[in-house]
Design a protein around this motif. Sequence first.
Motif, PDB file in Angstrom:
ATOM      1  N   SER A  95       0.931  -1.039  -0.110  1.00 29.81           N
ATOM      2  CA  SER A  95       0.118  -0.011  -0.101  1.00 29.81           C
ATOM      3  C   SER A  95       0.836   1.295  -0.113  1.00 29.81           C
ATOM      4  CB  SER A  95      -1.009  -0.031   1.245  1.00 29.81           C
ATOM      5  OG  SER A  95      -1.416   1.223   1.259  1.00 29.81           O
ATOM      6  N   SER A 147      -2.660   2.528  -2.249  1.00 24.59           N
ATOM      7  CA  SER A 147      -3.477   1.490  -1.649  1.00 24.59           C
ATOM      8  C   SER A 147      -4.550   0.628  -2.822  1.00 24.59           C
ATOM      9  CB  SER A 147      -4.650   2.406  -0.472  1.00 24.59           C
ATOM     10  OG  SER A 147      -5.306   3.291  -1.451  1.00 24.59           O
ATOM     11  N   ARG A 148      -4.805   1.324  -3.786  1.00 30.14           N
ATOM     12  CA  ARG A 148      -5.597   0.506  -4.682  1.00 30.14           C
ATOM     13  C   ARG A 148      -5.228  -0.609  -5.528  1.00 30.14           C
ATOM     14  NH1 ARG A 148      -6.631   5.905  -4.730  1.00 30.14           N
ATOM     15  NH2 ARG A 148      -4.822   6.049  -5.165  1.00 30.14           N
ATOM     16  N   ARG A 163      -5.838  -4.758  -3.913  1.00 32.65           N
ATOM     17  CA  ARG A 163      -6.795  -5.474  -4.434  1.00 32.65           C
ATOM     18  C   ARG A 163      -6.166  -6.556  -5.251  1.00 32.65           C
ATOM     19  NH1 ARG A 163      -8.576  -5.937  -9.380  1.00 32.65           N
ATOM     20  NH2 ARG A 163     -10.446  -7.232  -9.771  1.00 32.65           N
ATOM     21  N   ARG A 171     -15.881   1.201  -5.290  1.00 28.23           N
ATOM     22  CA  ARG A 171     -14.682   1.626  -6.037  1.00 28.23           C
ATOM     23  C   ARG A 171     -14.628   0.932  -7.681  1.00 28.23           C
ATOM     24  NH1 ARG A 171     -13.713  -2.978  -2.772  1.00 28.23           N
ATOM     25  NH2 ARG A 171     -13.171  -4.684  -3.671  1.00 28.23           N
ATOM     26  N   THR A 192     -13.498  -1.263 -10.488  1.00 26.54           N
ATOM     27  CA  THR A 192     -12.934  -2.616 -10.989  1.00 26.54           C
ATOM     28  C   THR A 192     -12.709  -2.626 -12.365  1.00 26.54           C
ATOM     29  OG1 THR A 192     -15.060  -3.538 -11.238  1.00 26.54           O
ATOM     30  CG2 THR A 192     -14.291  -3.532  -9.149  1.00 26.54           C
ATOM     31  N   TYR A 229      -9.760   1.826 -16.181  1.00 22.43           N
ATOM     32  CA  TYR A 229      -9.085   1.509 -14.829  1.00 22.43           C
ATOM     33  C   TYR A 229      -7.885   0.574 -14.745  1.00 22.43           C
ATOM     34  CZ  TYR A 229      -8.997   0.713  -9.767  1.00 22.43           C
ATOM     35  OH  TYR A 229      -8.627   0.389  -8.437  1.00 22.43           O
ATOM     36  N   GLU A 241      -4.224   1.596 -13.136  1.00 21.10           N
ATOM     37  CA  GLU A 241      -3.257   0.918 -11.878  1.00 21.10           C
ATOM     38  C   GLU A 241      -1.886   0.628 -12.408  1.00 21.10           C
ATOM     39  OE1 GLU A 241      -5.374  -2.908 -11.647  1.00 21.10           O
ATOM     40  OE2 GLU A 241      -6.709  -2.415 -10.191  1.00 21.10           O
ATOM     41  N   GLU A 297      -0.549   4.180 -11.796  1.00 19.15           N
ATOM     42  CA  GLU A 297      -0.262   4.715 -10.727  1.00 19.15           C
ATOM     43  C   GLU A 297       1.065   4.141 -10.145  1.00 19.15           C
ATOM     44  OE1 GLU A 297      -2.434   4.517  -6.295  1.00 19.15           O
ATOM     45  OE2 GLU A 297      -3.533   3.765  -7.839  1.00 19.15           O
TER      46      GLU A 297
END
Length: 471
Positions: free
Chosen positions: A88, A93-94, A97, A305, A307, A314, A318, A321
Motif C-alpha cells: 500500500s 492502496s488501490r 486488491r 470502487r 473494478t 481503470y 493501475e 499509478e
Amino acid sequence: MRARLENLWDSFRTSFWFVPTIMSLMAIMLAMGTNQLDSLLASSDRQLSWFSTTALAARSTLSSVAGATIALAGVVFSITIVTLSIASSQYGSRLVRNVMGASIADLVIGQYIGTSLYCMLILQNVREAHGDSPAFTPQVGTAVGLCLGLISMGMLIWFIHHVATAIQAPTIILEVSRDLNEAINRLFPERIGEAAEKEIDEEALEDQNCQTFDEILSGVGKYNITVPSKREGYIEGIDGGSLISLGQELNGVVELMCKPGDYITQDQLLARVWCQDQTETEEDSEEQIETVNNTVNRVIIIGLRRTPRQDVTYAARELVEIALRALSPGINDPFTAMSCVDRLGGALGRLVERSCPSQIRRDSESVPRLLITTADGFAEVLKYSFGMIREYGSSNTTVSLKILEALTGITSHASRPEDIEVIRQEAEALQTAFEEHHLVKADLISFQQAFDQLNNLLESSLRMTREPELS
C-alpha cells in the motif's frame, strides 16, 4: 444477472474470508467421514496395522497438530498484513486488491484453520475405557490429521517463498498487466450485450451500423422514461443482456447514459427508456415507471470502487499509478516506471488491433435495443495511459525514450487513420514537454532520433491505410 455474479465472484476472489470458510466446511465434512470410517472399522473388529495407535498417542498427536496450526495461522495473518502495508505504501492502496487477488495467504490460512478444526473434531471422539463404555481410538482420523499437519508444514515454506517474490515490483506489475490484458480480451470486441447479437449478412450489418442514434430513436416514439440513480458510487459493471431484454419487453430502446467506471451521484441520470406506446391509465403508467427504474438500477452495479472487469481504463490506471509513484521524488525509481511503460505498450498494441465494438446493441432479430452513448476506445485509453506519465516523466530522458519506444511498438500494430493520428498527437505532446525540461544537446539529439524514427513509421502506416481508399 451474469454481470452481477461475475462482480460478486471478483469480490470473493479478492477477500480473505471466502477460501478459509470453504476449507473449514470441507474439514468438518472430512472429520465426519473419517469418524464414520473409524466406527465401521471398530464394529468389524478389523485393524489396520499401519494406522494403529493408542488413545494417549492419538490425543497427544491431534492436540499438538491443532495447537501448532492455529498458531501458524496467526503468524501467516501477521505476515500478510505487513505485506499489504508495504504494498500500500510503495505502490498505492488501490493495488492492495491485486495483491490480495494474487496472494495465497487465504489458501494457507484456510489450510491451517481447517486442519486445526479437523483435529479438534477428531479429538473429541478419542475415548478411553471407562466402566461399561468401551475405548475408541480414531485410527484413520488420527492418521489423516497427521498428514494434514505435514502438509501444513510444507505450505508454510511455500508461503514464505511466495511472500518473498510477490512483493517485488516486477511481480506486482505482471499481475496488474494481466488484469489489463484480461479486460482488453473481455471488452474488445466483446462488450455488454455482444453475445445477444445475431450473425447476419455483412452488407445488412454495414447498413445497420450506419444508423444514427436519432434515426433509431425517431422510429421508436417520443415517450420515454428517465431513470435516476438510487445510489451513489462507482459503476462496477453493467448487465447489458438484461437491458436488451428490457428493451424487447417494452418494444423500445434503452439509451444508456453512463459507462463502467463513472462516478454516479444519487438521482443522476442513468438511462432513458424509449417505449412505443404509453400505458392508458395513470396507475399503470406509474407502475411501469417504477418497474423500469427498479430493473435498470438493479442491472447497473454501483459500488465503492472501480473494478477492471468492464473498465479497461481503470485497468490501465493501475499501471499508471505504479509508474507515477516510482517517478515521485521520494522514491525516484525510473526502472519501475519503464517496466510499466513496457507493459502498457504491449497491452495497447493488442488493443489497437481490435475492432471497436458498435455502440448499438441489437437483439436476436437484429432490432436495436440498447444505445451506449459513452464508451472508452483506444484513443481514451492511450491518452489516459501515457498522459500522466508524460507529465511527470518527461524530465527523465530514459523514461521519455521508453515512451517513444512504446508508441513505436503500438504504431506497428495500428491500421486505422484515427488511431495513428492519436499516437502522433501523444508523441508531439511528449516532444514539447521533453524540450521544455532538457537543455543538454546529447539528450535532445537522442530524443530527436527516436522521435524521427516514430514519425517515419507513422507516415508509412498512414500511407498504407490510405492506399486501399485511393485504389
